[in-house]
Write an enzyme that holds these catalytic residues in place. Structure first.
Site, PDB file in Angstrom:
ATOM      1  N   LYS A  37      -0.735  -6.694 -28.726  1.00 49.04           N
ATOM      2  CA  LYS A  37       0.090  -6.371 -28.338  1.00 49.04           C
ATOM      3  C   LYS A  37       1.690  -7.238 -27.482  1.00 49.04           C
ATOM      4  O   LYS A  37       2.251  -7.041 -27.869  1.00 49.04           O
ATOM      5  CB  LYS A  37      -0.086  -5.086 -27.105  1.00 49.04           C
ATOM      6  CG  LYS A  37      -0.062  -6.353 -26.289  1.00 49.04           C
ATOM      7  CD  LYS A  37      -1.042  -5.084 -25.152  1.00 49.04           C
ATOM      8  CE  LYS A  37      -0.963  -5.946 -23.813  1.00 49.04           C
ATOM      9  NZ  LYS A  37      -2.499  -4.830 -22.910  1.00 49.04           N
TER      10      LYS A  37
ATOM     11  N   ARG B 211      -5.460   2.312 -12.642  1.00 46.02           N
ATOM     12  CA  ARG B 211      -4.728   2.164 -13.864  1.00 46.02           C
ATOM     13  C   ARG B 211      -5.563   3.310 -14.674  1.00 46.02           C
ATOM     14  O   ARG B 211      -5.352   4.142 -14.204  1.00 46.02           O
ATOM     15  CB  ARG B 211      -4.422   1.157 -14.975  1.00 46.02           C
ATOM     16  CG  ARG B 211      -2.326   1.440 -15.463  1.00 46.02           C
ATOM     17  CD  ARG B 211      -2.654  -0.232 -16.680  1.00 46.02           C
ATOM     18  NE  ARG B 211      -3.097  -0.672 -18.134  1.00 46.02           N
ATOM     19  CZ  ARG B 211      -3.106  -0.997 -18.829  1.00 46.02           C
ATOM     20  NH1 ARG B 211      -1.935  -1.550 -18.210  1.00 46.02           N
ATOM     21  NH2 ARG B 211      -3.931  -1.389 -19.370  1.00 46.02           N
TER      22      ARG B 211
HETATM   23  C1  LIG Z   1      -3.819  -5.199 -22.712  1.00 46.68           C
HETATM   24  C2  LIG Z   1      -4.966  -4.324 -22.926  1.00 46.68           C
HETATM   25  C3  LIG Z   1      -5.753  -5.810 -23.564  1.00 46.68           C
HETATM   26  C4  LIG Z   1      -6.329  -7.271 -23.623  1.00 46.68           C
HETATM   27  O1  LIG Z   1      -5.074  -7.763 -22.188  1.00 46.68           O
HETATM   28  P1  LIG Z   1      -5.194  -9.000 -22.237  1.00 46.68           P
HETATM   29  O2  LIG Z   1      -5.483  -9.514 -21.141  1.00 46.68           O
HETATM   30  O3  LIG Z   1      -3.762 -10.194 -23.439  1.00 46.68           O
HETATM   31  O4  LIG Z   1      -6.965  -9.585 -23.172  1.00 46.68           O
HETATM   32  C5  LIG Z   1      -6.999  -5.128 -23.385  1.00 46.68           C
HETATM   33  N1  LIG Z   1      -7.213  -3.631 -23.423  1.00 46.68           N
HETATM   34  C6  LIG Z   1      -5.637  -2.588 -22.407  1.00 46.68           C
HETATM   35  C7  LIG Z   1      -6.763  -1.544 -22.750  1.00 46.68           C
HETATM   36  C8  LIG Z   1      -4.537  -3.305 -22.392  1.00 46.68           C
HETATM   37  O5  LIG Z   1      -3.825  -2.215 -22.620  1.00 46.68           O
END
Ligand SMILES: *Cc1c(COP(=O)(O)O)cnc(C)c1O
Length: 354
Positions: free
Chosen positions: A36, A131
């Site tokens: 992402k 969250r």
């Molecule tokens: C963005 C996200 C991740 C990855 O997070 P990083 O800090 O980039 O490793 C994992 N799980 C969820 C639910 C996320 O929204």
């Protein structure tokens, strides 16, 4: 050449994946490659695969669609819990989704049945980051109700940390996750394939090898792309910080004062800017602004330079200590994770792969 550009070093990304796998493999933890932060970029996803990653995850179905078209057989996970308006696309583009709502699960189940599919889900539990996630107390009841939807298959339990509340994943929190997984298994009558412990914030527990053994998956974006865990931004052994470099061009360079002349009010963003009088300085304007990247995400590679500030299209830097830099010169930046996300999702930033 089109500027600004982000130079993406695919070999460095591959090397970061391998360095992280060297930490997680011995602990029996699968790394899911999160895309992402890079707009579901296919070339970067290829580098993930080459480094040994076997599944991708993204928060946006648009990015999963792009990845699905490029990689028909790689398992795709939707990270952001889906909304009722997205059910069709989730079933179409994701193999697995993270979920926390019964109504959504029912809708996913019905849509999957319509397509003769079984959609896999990981239930999210909220261990205090506040969250997404079912409240732990409600998880048994939730599991019972979700288990009757025949179009979905509950394959795991997951948690997320350090996103909204900055909650630090600790051994205690992850042990709680494991206990909750045990409880769920009792209700479901089968064992969960996945206990998904979190994101790059969990890498600290990998570094000191205290992560509970039952945790068998982490969803990692920042760790791979930046080579850091995300609590203290500590560097992971064997990784590099500069897989991505942002480059922009100087379009004006003059000696000017450091404090505006006359009465000042709000800037372009409704803020009241503050200035320290450093006298006259050599000021460069870069063709780079907040439309390209958030100012806070920029890290100058040349230590002699300093950022004064930015508006939507102009970034002003102090060039006084860098005599040779002038109009036409290119300035290089490293990026924070937020800066990377901004640059990769801006239509104005050219992507160049090396
Ligand atoms: C963005 C996200 C991740 C990855 O997070 P990083 O800090 O980039 O490793 C994992 N799980 C969820 C639910 C996320 O929204």
């Amino acid at each position: 050449m089109r500027l600004p550009e982000i130079v993406i070093d695919l070999e460095k990304i591959r090397a970061n994946v391998r360095a992280i796998s060297a930490l997680t493999d011995p602990l029996g933890i699968e790394v899911v490659g999160v895309t992402k932060g890079v707009l579901g970029d296919v070339r970067i996803a290829e580098a993930y695969l080459a480094g040994g990653i076997k599944s991708f995850a993204d928060s946006r179905w648009e990015n999963l669609q792009r990845l699905r078209q490029a990689f028909p057989y790689v398992s795709l996970i939707l990270l952001r819990i889906p909304g009722l308006s997205q059910i069709k696309r989730v079933i179409q583009w994701a193999d697995i989704s993270l979920n926390s709502d019964l109504e959504v699960l029912q809708a996913l189940s019905e849509e999957a049945i319509r397509h003769n599919k079984q959609h896999k889900v990981i239930i999210m539990v909220d261990l205090g980051d506040l969250r997404e996630g079912v409240w732990p107390r409600d998880l048994p009841e939730f599991t019972k109700k979700a288990s009757v939807f025949s179009g979905i298959q509950i394959i795991g339990l997951g948690a997320n940390f350090a996103c909204y509340g900055g909650l630090i994943p600790t051994v205690e929190k992850l042990n709680q996750l494991v206990e909750l997984a045990d409880t769920m298994e009792g209700i479901l009558g089968y064992s969960l394939a996945v206990v998904s412990g979190g994101n790059s914030a969990n890498l600290r527990l990998i570094l000191n090898q205290t992560i509970p053994r039952r945790i068998n998956q982490l969803r990692l974006g920042e760790g791979i792309l930046q080579g850091t865990e995300s609590i203290q931004r500590q560097r992971l052994p064997g990784t590099v910080p500069d897989a991505f470099i942002l480059r922009a061009e100087i379009i004006e360079c003059y000696e000017k004062p450091t404090v505006p002349l006359g009465e000042t009010g709000q800037d372009a963003f409704g803020r009241l800017p503050k200035f320290t009088d450093e006298g006259w300085r050599k000021r460069g304007i870069l063709a780079l602004g907040r439309q390209d990247v958030p100012l806070e995400g920029l890290i100058l590679r040349d230590q002699r330079l300093k950022i004064f500030g930015a508006s939507s299209d102009h970034l002003i830097v102090d060039l006084t200590e860098a005599g040779e830099i002038t109009v036409g010169s290119i300035v290089d930046f490293n990026l924070s994770y937020g800066g990377l996300l901004g640059a990769m999702t801006s239509p104005y930033v050219e992507k160049r792969y090396v």
